[in-house]
Design a protein around this motif. Structure first.
Motif, short mmCIF file in Angstrom:
data_model
loop_
_atom_site.label_atom_id
_atom_site.label_comp_id
_atom_site.label_asym_id
_atom_site.label_seq_id
_atom_site.Cartn_x
_atom_site.Cartn_y
_atom_site.Cartn_z
N ILE A 103 2.54 -3.32 14.74
CA ILE A 103 3.23 -3.75 13.52
C ILE A 103 4.67 -3.23 13.53
N VAL A 123 4.79 -12.22 18.76
CA VAL A 123 3.67 -12.34 17.81
C VAL A 123 2.53 -13.13 18.47
N ARG A 127 -1.17 -11.66 19.18
CA ARG A 127 -2.38 -12.31 18.65
C ARG A 127 -3.38 -12.59 19.78
N VAL A 133 -0.78 -8.36 13.64
CA VAL A 133 0.62 -8.76 13.47
C VAL A 133 1.01 -8.82 11.99
N THR A 134 0.07 -8.49 11.11
CA THR A 134 0.37 -8.47 9.68
C THR A 134 -0.11 -7.15 9.08
N LEU A 135 0.47 -6.79 7.96
CA LEU A 135 0.04 -5.57 7.27
C LEU A 135 -1.41 -5.68 6.84
N ALA A 136 -1.85 -6.87 6.43
CA ALA A 136 -3.24 -7.06 6.02
C ALA A 136 -4.21 -6.70 7.15
N GLU A 137 -3.81 -6.97 8.37
CA GLU A 137 -4.69 -6.69 9.51
C GLU A 137 -4.84 -5.20 9.81
N ASP A 141 -3.66 -5.17 2.41
CA ASP A 141 -3.74 -6.57 1.98
C ASP A 141 -2.60 -6.96 1.05
N ASP A 142 -2.29 -6.12 0.10
CA ASP A 142 -1.25 -6.43 -0.88
C ASP A 142 -0.54 -5.13 -1.27
#
Length: 159
Positions: A103, A123, A127, A133-137, A141-142
């Motif tokens: 990240i 990215v 993957r 590649v996302t903060l949620a991963e 999540d928010d």
């Protein structure tokens, strides 16, 4: 590679020992990156099938020997600083060091002003390799503004 290159290009970049990043560390870091790019996907498939192949050997060497020498002699930059910031949030504690650095690497590329096409390439590679590649991963999540501020403050802390 991205961190070693940033440290090498910076006029005040430092390696792990507090000295100027070395040419050798810079070259080893680039070779590490090139090796991983060339062999990662076939190595992942081999490991999933309990096989040891040339690609597994190449990625193992890159992940242990080359990355260590590149880190010690090349230096680190925003990707690891962002990792350090992310560790401040309990929600990320289930993510590995490498997942948080993944990240951070993407964020570093954005901070450097790399082209959208290049970032999208990294990215896509990430993957395909199963990296987040996302903060949620990595458990965020928010994230709230306060959480992101804690991450940023820790990422920018001296040392």
């Amino acid at each position: 590679w991205f961190e070693a290159d940033a440290a090498y290009q910076a006029t005040d970049g430092e390696n792990f020992f507090g000295g100027r990043p070395t040419r050798g560390g810079h070259v080893l870091a680039k070779h590490c990156y090139e090796t991983v790019r060339k062999h990662a996907h076939s190595a992942i498939r081999a490991v999933e099938n309990d096989a040891v192949t040339e690609s597994v050997e190449a990625v193992t060497e890159a992940n242990t020997l080359l990355s260590g020498l590149g880190f010690e002699n090349g230096g680190i930059a925003a990707a690891h600083s962002i990792h350090n910031g992310l560790t401040q949030l309990e929600a990320t504690h289930g993510a590995s060091h490498g997942e948080k650095v993944s990240i951070g690497t993407i964020a570093q590329l954005v901070l450097e002003g790399r082209s959208t096409a290049f970032i999208e390439e990294i990215v896509a590679f990430s993957r395909e390799a199963g990296l987040p590649v996302t903060l949620a991963e990595i458990g965020l999540d928010d994230p709230s503004s306060d959480q992101l501020a804690r991450v940023a403050e820790a990422a920018c802390a001296e040392g």
